[in-house]
Design a protein around this motif. Sequence first.
Motif, PDB file in Angstrom:
ATOM      1  N   ARG A 171       0.775  -1.101   0.033  1.00 55.77           N
ATOM      2  CA  ARG A 171       0.074  -0.089  -0.030  1.00 55.77           C
ATOM      3  C   ARG A 171       0.887   1.254  -0.002  1.00 55.77           C
ATOM      4  NH1 ARG A 171      -3.348   2.747   4.410  1.00 55.77           N
ATOM      5  NH2 ARG A 171      -2.576   1.224   5.955  1.00 55.77           N
ATOM      6  N   GLN A 175       0.778   4.011  -3.053  1.00 60.04           N
ATOM      7  CA  GLN A 175       0.350   5.221  -2.890  1.00 60.04           C
ATOM      8  C   GLN A 175       1.172   6.319  -3.098  1.00 60.04           C
ATOM      9  OE1 GLN A 175      -0.296   5.002   1.688  1.00 60.04           O
ATOM     10  NE2 GLN A 175      -2.620   5.012   1.303  1.00 60.04           N
ATOM     11  N   ARG A 178      -0.767   6.419  -6.441  1.00 56.65           N
ATOM     12  CA  ARG A 178      -2.183   6.390  -6.484  1.00 56.65           C
ATOM     13  C   ARG A 178      -2.618   6.605  -4.973  1.00 56.65           C
ATOM     14  NH1 ARG A 178      -5.076   2.431  -9.852  1.00 56.65           N
ATOM     15  NH2 ARG A 178      -6.707   2.710  -8.354  1.00 56.65           N
ATOM     16  N   PRO A 179      -2.723   7.905  -4.510  1.00 55.42           N
ATOM     17  CA  PRO A 179      -2.839   8.238  -3.345  1.00 55.42           C
ATOM     18  C   PRO A 179      -4.371   7.779  -2.907  1.00 55.42           C
ATOM     19  CG  PRO A 179      -2.806  10.215  -4.659  1.00 55.42           C
ATOM     20  CD  PRO A 179      -2.182   9.143  -5.480  1.00 55.42           C
ATOM     21  N   ASP A 180      -5.191   7.413  -4.065  1.00 51.33           N
ATOM     22  CA  ASP A 180      -6.716   7.047  -3.677  1.00 51.33           C
ATOM     23  C   ASP A 180      -6.557   5.836  -3.000  1.00 51.33           C
ATOM     24  OD1 ASP A 180      -5.640   6.314  -6.341  1.00 51.33           O
ATOM     25  OD2 ASP A 180      -7.404   5.334  -6.558  1.00 51.33           O
ATOM     26  N   ILE A 181      -5.358   5.114  -3.106  1.00 52.19           N
ATOM     27  CA  ILE A 181      -5.422   3.961  -2.468  1.00 52.19           C
ATOM     28  C   ILE A 181      -5.445   3.713  -0.915  1.00 52.19           C
ATOM     29  CG2 ILE A 181      -4.247   1.428  -2.143  1.00 52.19           C
ATOM     30  CD1 ILE A 181      -3.447   1.740  -5.131  1.00 52.19           C
ATOM     31  N   ILE A 182      -6.660   3.552  -0.315  1.00 46.97           N
ATOM     32  CA  ILE A 182      -6.730   3.833   1.190  1.00 46.97           C
ATOM     33  C   ILE A 182      -6.615   2.669   2.003  1.00 46.97           C
ATOM     34  CG2 ILE A 182      -7.727   6.241   1.052  1.00 46.97           C
ATOM     35  CD1 ILE A 182     -10.401   4.657   1.599  1.00 46.97           C
ATOM     36  N   ASP A 183      -6.675   1.469   1.507  1.00 51.75           N
ATOM     37  CA  ASP A 183      -6.736   0.069   2.467  1.00 51.75           C
ATOM     38  C   ASP A 183      -5.672  -0.922   1.726  1.00 51.75           C
ATOM     39  OD1 ASP A 183      -8.344  -1.887   0.985  1.00 51.75           O
ATOM     40  OD2 ASP A 183      -9.917   0.197   0.848  1.00 51.75           O
ATOM     41  N   THR A 186      -7.519  -3.121  -1.257  1.00 48.16           N
ATOM     42  CA  THR A 186      -7.237  -2.592  -2.663  1.00 48.16           C
ATOM     43  C   THR A 186      -5.953  -2.484  -3.069  1.00 48.16           C
ATOM     44  OG1 THR A 186      -9.201  -1.107  -1.858  1.00 48.16           O
ATOM     45  CG2 THR A 186      -8.166  -0.575  -3.848  1.00 48.16           C
TER      46      THR A 186
END
Lengths: 256, 90
Positions: A171, A175, A178-183, A186
């Motif tokens: 993660r 990130q 892809r800072p939208d990956i929050i968990d 995913t």
Amino acid sequence: MKTNTDKKILKFIKERGQVAPKDIIEFIGFTASAVFRQLKKLQNQKKIQKSGTPPHVTYHIPMTQKEKIIQNAYLWTTKTFIDNNDIAKTANLYCLARDIFESRNQKTAKTLIANNYSEALSYLLYAIIGEIGNNSFDHNLGNWPNIPGVYFTIDLKEKIVILADRGRGVRSSLQEVRPDIIDDSTALRVAFTEVISGRSPEQRGNGLKFVKKIVMENKLTLTFYSGTAVCNIKNKKMSFENSNINIQGTLAVIEF
Amino acid sequence: MRLELKRFGDFLSSRPAGREAWLVAKSYILKNKITPDETIEVDFSGVKALTPSWADEFISSLRKKYPGQVKLLPSDNASVKASLEFVSEE
């Protein structure tokens, strides 16, 4: 001490999976000597096992050899503090640098062939071990949170390969782009299904897709942990789940 | 020209190793030796194992430097075939 204390301890260990004695003492609330008496009794009844050496002793339910191998890697990955003594004890498993890892990986392929595995499977295993292990170096070089390198072991009897690192994890790497990956779940899904690399501006990131393909096409099994998520590839099916263990870096179990 | 990858080793893994191999090939093997209409045949014979990381560093760079001139020769090696599926086309 109440007579059901041993049952309470056993339940506590089953729930936690692996417990340090101080946690058991704290949970039960009795003296250490009283708790150790109960632990000894449970050990004699073969209901629990003791692993490690002081001060890193843990108690757990009895494990198969395969589970022990995985557990050792898990402990190496999650132990909060590793000293030179720990590193010395795992010197035959631990690859501090990429060239050591590469050398051991080549030796592994040759060992598999010497043990009557086909050249094709042996070299494919070399390739996926190489991709996973080199990922650890690629994504953590100069940025290891504490101990650099890769834990790498193979057990021919159990037909299992373990790779683990104490790096930043999937993660954190993804990130970056892809800072939208929050968990974590995913992050693993993206890593195994999308062409993406945390090493921006590289337009790459095929390593784990390649691993997935080889595992699926060769009746292998992969269990890949990072953070609180796990990716399972078995019988040509892939799934992503929350894991009951937390791996800061990565832990990969390949069964062949 | 036939470019034999086995001269870089029979186990071809990792990005740094692929990048090193490409830099050597570019500077010492290919430089001033390839005419604009010449085909570079990449030969995988003798390679035991290849990973997509090594292949991406080497073959993608080769294709970028010599667009339209690179031909990958067929290989029966399972890791070579699988890895090449992950190397981007020109």
